[in-house]
Write an enzyme that holds these catalytic residues in place. Sequence first.
Site, PDB file in Angstrom:
ATOM      1  N   TYR A 223       0.843  -1.202   0.000  1.00 39.66           N
ATOM      2  CA  TYR A 223       0.000   0.000   0.000  1.00 39.66           C
ATOM      3  C   TYR A 223       0.881   1.256   0.000  1.00 39.66           C
ATOM      4  O   TYR A 223       0.677   2.176  -0.793  1.00 39.66           O
ATOM      5  CB  TYR A 223      -0.906  -0.025   1.231  1.00 39.66           C
ATOM      6  CG  TYR A 223      -1.728   1.232   1.436  1.00 39.66           C
ATOM      7  CD1 TYR A 223      -2.874   1.469   0.691  1.00 39.66           C
ATOM      8  CD2 TYR A 223      -1.358   2.199   2.387  1.00 39.66           C
ATOM      9  CE1 TYR A 223      -3.633   2.623   0.888  1.00 39.66           C
ATOM     10  CE2 TYR A 223      -2.113   3.348   2.588  1.00 39.66           C
ATOM     11  CZ  TYR A 223      -3.252   3.556   1.834  1.00 39.66           C
ATOM     12  OH  TYR A 223      -4.003   4.704   2.025  1.00 39.66           O
TER      13      TYR A 223
ATOM     14  N   LYS B 253       1.099   4.425  -2.723  1.00 40.60           N
ATOM     15  CA  LYS B 253       0.820   5.820  -2.359  1.00 40.60           C
ATOM     16  C   LYS B 253       2.044   6.712  -2.620  1.00 40.60           C
ATOM     17  O   LYS B 253       1.908   7.875  -2.973  1.00 40.60           O
ATOM     18  CB  LYS B 253       0.381   5.905  -0.894  1.00 40.60           C
ATOM     19  CG  LYS B 253      -1.039   5.398  -0.671  1.00 40.60           C
ATOM     20  CD  LYS B 253      -2.043   6.241  -1.456  1.00 40.60           C
ATOM     21  CE  LYS B 253      -3.473   5.969  -1.073  1.00 40.60           C
ATOM     22  NZ  LYS B 253      -4.443   6.721  -1.905  1.00 40.60           N
TER      23      LYS B 253
HETATM   24  N1  NAP Z   1      -8.771   5.965   6.018  1.00 38.35           N
HETATM   25  C1  NAP Z   1      -7.484   6.195   6.203  1.00 38.35           C
HETATM   26  O1  NAP Z   1      -6.902   5.936   7.283  1.00 38.35           O
HETATM   27  C2  NAP Z   1      -6.665   6.830   5.111  1.00 38.35           C
HETATM   28  C3  NAP Z   1      -5.410   7.346   5.435  1.00 38.35           C
HETATM   29  C4  NAP Z   1      -4.615   7.912   4.445  1.00 38.35           C
HETATM   30  C5  NAP Z   1      -5.084   7.967   3.151  1.00 38.35           C
HETATM   31  N2  NAP Z   1      -6.310   7.461   2.851  1.00 38.35           N
HETATM   32  C6  NAP Z   1      -6.728   7.507   1.454  1.00 38.35           C
HETATM   33  O2  NAP Z   1      -7.887   8.311   1.331  1.00 38.35           O
HETATM   34  C7  NAP Z   1      -8.685   7.833   0.230  1.00 38.35           C
HETATM   35  C8  NAP Z   1     -10.119   7.670   0.697  1.00 38.35           C
HETATM   36  O3  NAP Z   1     -10.160   6.686   1.723  1.00 38.35           O
HETATM   37  P1  NAP Z   1     -11.394   6.529   2.735  1.00 38.35           P
HETATM   38  O4  NAP Z   1     -10.838   6.477   4.106  1.00 38.35           O
HETATM   39  O5  NAP Z   1     -12.430   7.534   2.407  1.00 38.35           O
HETATM   40  O6  NAP Z   1     -11.867   5.053   2.402  1.00 38.35           O
HETATM   41  P2  NAP Z   1     -13.237   4.461   1.858  1.00 38.35           P
HETATM   42  O7  NAP Z   1     -14.403   5.133   2.489  1.00 38.35           O
HETATM   43  O8  NAP Z   1     -13.081   2.987   1.979  1.00 38.35           O
HETATM   44  O9  NAP Z   1     -13.213   4.876   0.313  1.00 38.35           O
HETATM   45  C9  NAP Z   1     -12.492   4.180  -0.648  1.00 38.35           C
HETATM   46  C10 NAP Z   1     -13.119   4.479  -1.985  1.00 38.35           C
HETATM   47  O10 NAP Z   1     -12.387   3.823  -3.030  1.00 38.35           O
HETATM   48  C11 NAP Z   1     -13.336   3.250  -3.909  1.00 38.35           C
HETATM   49  N3  NAP Z   1     -12.760   2.165  -4.673  1.00 38.35           N
HETATM   50  C12 NAP Z   1     -11.950   1.164  -4.257  1.00 38.35           C
HETATM   51  N4  NAP Z   1     -11.663   0.343  -5.281  1.00 38.35           N
HETATM   52  C13 NAP Z   1     -12.308   0.839  -6.373  1.00 38.35           C
HETATM   53  C14 NAP Z   1     -12.423   0.431  -7.723  1.00 38.35           C
HETATM   54  N5  NAP Z   1     -11.786  -0.660  -8.187  1.00 38.35           N
HETATM   55  N6  NAP Z   1     -13.178   1.174  -8.572  1.00 38.35           N
HETATM   56  C15 NAP Z   1     -13.819   2.276  -8.125  1.00 38.35           C
HETATM   57  N7  NAP Z   1     -13.770   2.704  -6.848  1.00 38.35           N
HETATM   58  C16 NAP Z   1     -13.022   1.991  -5.989  1.00 38.35           C
HETATM   59  C17 NAP Z   1     -14.445   2.766  -2.978  1.00 38.35           C
HETATM   60  O11 NAP Z   1     -15.594   2.463  -3.731  1.00 38.35           O
HETATM   61  P3  NAP Z   1     -16.674   1.344  -3.261  1.00 38.35           P
HETATM   62  O12 NAP Z   1     -17.599   2.009  -2.280  1.00 38.35           O
HETATM   63  O13 NAP Z   1     -17.359   0.980  -4.538  1.00 38.35           O
HETATM   64  O14 NAP Z   1     -15.890   0.215  -2.650  1.00 38.35           O
HETATM   65  C18 NAP Z   1     -14.573   4.008  -2.108  1.00 38.35           C
HETATM   66  O15 NAP Z   1     -15.297   4.999  -2.793  1.00 38.35           O
HETATM   67  C19 NAP Z   1      -8.024   6.546  -0.252  1.00 38.35           C
HETATM   68  O16 NAP Z   1      -7.239   6.810  -1.379  1.00 38.35           O
HETATM   69  C20 NAP Z   1      -7.145   6.145   0.918  1.00 38.35           C
HETATM   70  O17 NAP Z   1      -6.029   5.390   0.480  1.00 38.35           O
HETATM   71  C21 NAP Z   1      -7.122   6.908   3.800  1.00 38.35           C
END
Ligand code: NAP
Length: 252
Positions: free
Chosen positions: A158, A162
């Site tokens: 991961y 990133k």
């Molecule tokens: N949460 C954390 O701790 C954290 C920390 C640092 C960075 N981030 C980054 O922030 C961003 C948002 O994360 P979040 O916390 O909001 O997580 P989240 O609610 O799980 O959102 C992830 C999103 O990615 C979409 N996705 C995954 N695979 C996909 C695919 N093949 N095609 C289309 N959509 C896809 C999901 O869609 P579905 O609903 O269809 O699955 C969902 O909309 C991500 O890039 C994550 O890496 C998160």
Amino acid sequence: MIDAVGNPQSVLVLGGTSEIGLAIVRRFAKGGRPLRVVLAARPSPRLTEAVASLEQSGCAVETHAFSATDTGSHAEVIGKAFAGGDIDIAVVAFGLLGDAEQAWQSVDIAVELATVNYTAAVSCGVALAARFREQGHGSIVALSSVAGEQVRRSNFVYGSTKAGMDGFYLGLGEALRPSGVQVTVVRPGFVKTKMTEGMSPAPLAVTAPQVADVVADAVRNRRDLVWAPAPFRLVMMVLRHIPRAILRRLPI
Ligand SMILES: NC(=O)c1ccc[n+]([C@@H]2O[C@H](COP(=O)([O-])OP(=O)(O)OC[C@H]3O[C@@H](n4cnc5c(N)ncnc54)[C@H](OP(=O)(O)O)[C@@H]3O)[C@@H](O)[C@H]2O)c1
């Protein structure tokens, strides 16, 4: 257009069900101007719920089917979003965390993480850049991670994806600078969302609305790179200078 205090009239979220992406939309919806929201996402009950909740808060919402792995369709999906009017802010919010130990031992899982988090992010970035250059204004917000700034043993697949997407969007920001288009790379630490459900919160954990506040401030001030929460910048600065032999003994 984004107004003088940083409020947009339209926001596109790629990964339109992302909790952080939706928190960013809600934060901008509080700005007082009617907000056009375009959610590019896989159809799901989660998407239906997001549309209903945003409409209830007064947003005009449209959706377009979006698959991160179908890179050939990205330009068309993004084209549809811009066809309905200017896009002030595009949030690149899709991403996959996956199981860290399975990820480095399974070709399929590793390739899926690399495709969604890096290849698709690059593909969307190129398509967004073309549209924003034509438009001549706007802002791209790329949700990176502190995991990419210091790639650690504990989740290096991961983290490496990133690191790649982070570098791409920092470079894109430089390339788009002459055209007046802003790119903001956001490096959150641990955020309590669906992605981290069931995991114990890491130090300096934040909520999606707290990340959204950081993003709103960064867009208003046209910042290239921000951390959420802000003190993570200092933490990462220290971690970067710790020798690997010591780093591998730390419980991170
Ligand atoms: N949460 C954390 O701790 C954290 C920390 C640092 C960075 N981030 C980054 O922030 C961003 C948002 O994360 P979040 O916390 O909001 O997580 P989240 O609610 O799980 O959102 C992830 C999103 O990615 C979409 N996705 C995954 N695979 C996909 C695919 N093949 N095609 C289309 N959509 C896809 C999901 O869609 P579905 O609903 O269809 O699955 C969902 O909309 C991500 O890039 C994550 O890496 C998160």
